[in-house]
Design a protein around this motif. Structure first.
Motif, mmCIF file in Angstrom:
data_model
loop_
_atom_site.group_PDB
_atom_site.id
_atom_site.type_symbol
_atom_site.label_atom_id
_atom_site.label_comp_id
_atom_site.label_asym_id
_atom_site.label_seq_id
_atom_site.Cartn_x
_atom_site.Cartn_y
_atom_site.Cartn_z
ATOM 1 N N SER A 233 -54.938 60.157 -73.449
ATOM 2 C CA SER A 233 -53.817 59.465 -74.092
ATOM 3 C C SER A 233 -53.066 58.593 -73.098
ATOM 4 N N ILE A 234 -52.857 59.084 -71.874
ATOM 5 C CA ILE A 234 -52.165 58.282 -70.870
ATOM 6 C C ILE A 234 -53.015 57.078 -70.470
ATOM 7 N N THR A 235 -54.328 57.274 -70.372
ATOM 8 C CA THR A 235 -55.217 56.161 -70.043
ATOM 9 C C THR A 235 -55.163 55.093 -71.123
ATOM 10 N N ILE A 236 -55.233 55.501 -72.380
ATOM 11 C CA ILE A 236 -55.148 54.545 -73.488
ATOM 12 C C ILE A 236 -53.790 53.858 -73.502
ATOM 13 N N GLY A 237 -52.737 54.615 -73.168
ATOM 14 C CA GLY A 237 -51.413 54.017 -73.099
ATOM 15 C C GLY A 237 -51.289 52.964 -72.017
ATOM 16 N N LEU A 238 -52.074 53.103 -70.965
ATOM 17 C CA LEU A 238 -52.038 52.136 -69.866
ATOM 18 C C LEU A 238 -52.734 50.831 -70.215
ATOM 19 N N THR B 276 -43.762 50.294 -65.851
ATOM 20 C CA THR B 276 -44.435 51.266 -66.711
ATOM 21 C C THR B 276 -45.918 51.339 -66.405
ATOM 22 N N ALA B 277 -46.546 50.185 -66.145
ATOM 23 C CA ALA B 277 -47.972 50.162 -65.801
ATOM 24 C C ALA B 277 -48.226 50.893 -64.485
ATOM 25 N N TYR B 278 -47.393 50.644 -63.482
ATOM 26 C CA TYR B 278 -47.530 51.337 -62.200
ATOM 27 C C TYR B 278 -47.373 52.849 -62.381
ATOM 28 N N ARG B 279 -46.403 53.228 -63.181
ATOM 29 C CA ARG B 279 -46.141 54.655 -63.396
ATOM 30 C C ARG B 279 -47.345 55.351 -64.034
ATOM 31 N N ALA C 175 -55.285 57.869 -79.536
ATOM 32 C CA ALA C 175 -54.811 56.515 -79.239
ATOM 33 C C ALA C 175 -53.350 56.336 -79.643
ATOM 34 N N LEU C 176 -52.998 56.859 -80.815
ATOM 35 C CA LEU C 176 -51.595 56.790 -81.249
ATOM 36 C C LEU C 176 -50.694 57.579 -80.305
ATOM 37 N N ALA C 177 -51.191 58.727 -79.833
ATOM 38 C CA ALA C 177 -50.419 59.521 -78.881
ATOM 39 C C ALA C 177 -50.193 58.746 -77.589
ATOM 40 N N GLY C 178 -51.200 57.967 -77.178
ATOM 41 C CA GLY C 178 -51.038 57.164 -75.971
ATOM 42 C C GLY C 178 -49.979 56.091 -76.133
ATOM 43 N N ILE C 179 -49.927 55.477 -77.323
ATOM 44 C CA ILE C 179 -48.955 54.413 -77.562
ATOM 45 C C ILE C 179 -47.544 54.978 -77.722
ATOM 46 N N PHE C 180 -47.409 56.008 -78.571
ATOM 47 C CA PHE C 180 -46.077 56.541 -78.867
ATOM 48 C C PHE C 180 -45.611 57.578 -77.847
ATOM 49 N N GLY C 181 -46.532 58.097 -77.043
ATOM 50 C CA GLY C 181 -46.154 59.081 -76.047
ATOM 51 C C GLY C 181 -45.943 58.508 -74.662
ATOM 52 N N THR C 182 -46.490 57.314 -74.402
ATOM 53 C CA THR C 182 -46.355 56.729 -73.065
ATOM 54 C C THR C 182 -45.962 55.255 -73.111
#
Length: 326
Positions: A193-198, A44-47, A77-84
């Motif tokens: 959001s993707i950056t925060i998810g990473l 997931t981190a690589y993706r 931030a929530l979008a990053g967690i729940f979206g990615t």
């Protein structure tokens, strides 16, 4: 967000819609290839790392700053967690035991979960008779798919199937979050959001997996990078183009197409013939989505009801990759 352009969809619009559905439907194949050798957290981190690089290049070139309000950044931030972060990991972990075709069918519950959550957490998307019937049909479809006996198995594939359903639920939660982010530049929202998810995945991968000591093939790594570049990053640009051309209501039809393509790719590549209960469950889930969406399509053009429904859908049906994407 543009809800409707007023133009009839043309060949290009349907080509983009079916093309994106085919891409997202194939995501389960590449996840299965990658997770066979790369642990889910590291994969997931690589993706996400592969996804943010082109997004940030375009974002910096175009320049779409996010509003500086704390509430906006909290929702992003929530979008990053729940979206990615959560759905990508849960689906990848689930697919260590669950086949791609079955994953696609389980993911079909996402739009129905969105309807349920919208009823609970919004004021303008309460249940109608059709929505309630659609959700019930979808839930029955999933129960029929996994079988009542799986509820008592307490191990094996059951928990992995539950993880995939959890990933679909995360996407539904993300759709509700996006409802409160209408008006925020979508490219900026995707990049941030993707950056925060990473961010939480980097230390998690280092602690749990020790990725620098993992042994995996070039094919598994290529599948993971492809997921980031094509299924997450490039798909974002197609998504934005579709919504700009025809609006979120037209785009929401992709919810009906992704699981169908997922089953098709699984059959084509892995010769994975779905069992009769899987086919029937998929039909029941998709019928539930169609029934639940019927009221949203009944508003007359130009009416207050029709406009409100289109506006709502621009928030709840439209989510950046890690929509549905996988």
């Amino acid at each position: 967000m543009i809800a409707s352009t007023g133009n009839r969809p043309g060949l290009m619009d349907y080509s983009l819609l079916f093309g994106l559905a085919a891409v997202w439907g194939s995501a389960f194949i590449f996840i299965k290839i990658g997770v066979a050798e790369i642990p889910p957290v590291t994969m997931t981190a690589y993706r996400l790392l592969a996804a943010i690089l082109p997004l940030w290049l375009v974002y910096l070139f175009i320049g779409q700053p996010l509003p500086k309000r704390a509430a906006i950044w909290g929702l992003v931030a929530l979008a990053g967690i729940f979206g990615t972060t959560l759905p990508f990991f849960l689906i990848a972990w689930g697919q260590t035991l669950v086949a791609p075709g079955l994953t696609a069918i389980l993911m079909a519950i996402m739009p129905l979960m969105t309807l349920l959550l919208a009823h609970l957490f919004t004021e303008d998307e309460k249940f109608s008779a059709f929505k309630g019937l659609g959700v019930l049909m979808g839930i029955l479809g999933v129960v029929f798919l996994v079988g009542p006996a799986a509820l008592f198995a307490l191990g094996g594939d059951f928990f992995h199937q539950l993880a995939i359903l959890g990933g679909a639920t995360c996407y539904a939660i993300n759709a509700i979050i996006y409802k409160f982010l209408i008006g925020v530049p979508r490219l900026a929202l995707a990049a941030w959001s993707i950056t925060i998810g990473l961010l939480p995945l980097i230390p998690a991968a280092l602690i749990v997996d020790g990725p620098f000591h993992l042994d995996y093939s070039t094919g598994a790594l290529a599948a993971t990078i492809l997921l980031g570049l094509v299924h997450t990053s490039v798909a974002a640009f197609v998504l934005f183009s579709l919504i700009k051309r025809q609006g979120a209501t037209f785009f929401s039809q992709i919810n009906l197409l992704v699981p169908l393509f997922g089953v098709f790719w699984a059959f084509l590549i892995f010769s994975e013939e779905p069992a009769i209960n899987a086919v029937l469950a998929l039909l029941l889930i998709l019928a539930g989505v169609a029934v639940a969406e019927r009221p949203a399509r009944s508003g007359k053009p130009g009416s207050v009801q029709g406009k409100n429904k289109q506006t709502v859908m621009s928030g709840t049906r439209n989510h950046t990759p890690g929509a549905n994407k996988d």
